[in-house]
Write an enzyme that holds these catalytic residues in place. Sequence first.
Site, short mmCIF file in Angstrom:
data_model
loop_
_atom_site.label_atom_id
_atom_site.label_comp_id
_atom_site.label_asym_id
_atom_site.label_seq_id
_atom_site.Cartn_x
_atom_site.Cartn_y
_atom_site.Cartn_z
N CYS A 1 -5.30 -1.52 -0.12
CA CYS A 1 -4.31 -1.82 0.93
C CYS A 1 -3.71 -0.55 1.53
CB CYS A 1 -3.20 -2.70 0.38
SG CYS A 1 -2.21 -1.89 -0.88
N CYS B 1 2.39 -4.81 -4.93
CA CYS B 1 3.44 -3.83 -4.68
C CYS B 1 4.31 -3.64 -5.91
CB CYS B 1 4.30 -4.26 -3.48
SG CYS B 1 3.38 -4.30 -1.93
#
Length: 133
Positions: free
Chosen positions: A43, A113
């Site tokens: 990502c 995350c």
Amino acid sequence: MAYSKKVVDRFEDVLNNPAAHGVGRFDPNDPNIATGMTGAPACGDVMKLDLKVDPDTDVILDVKFKTYGCGSAIASSSLFVDMLKGRTIEEARQIKDKDIAEILDLPPIKLHCSVLAEEAITKAIEDWDIKHK
């Protein structure tokens, strides 16, 4: 995919006042600074975490970060600043990605995350252990 209000608020706060949220870095030559850096090639998110630690007590005195990535990555990074300040290294070891994800109410597609945040903390602690053992 919608971000939770917690993510949006934290992300906007960081954008509006980065210094108040620990954005930055410490002098890497300071022996009381530990650094952890991690990234997710899939990502493109990258997190760098600096801990300023009292060598006598192992208490984290201050925290700085630099994160390149999405709103969830930046929100996760700013959250670990709050979670780490004033804790001992041993207490910091107990912070897990699920803690960060729950606090921010991260959507499943953004759980990486919180994983990156935990990895940055772990790497900074490993750096501290190497420097002070």
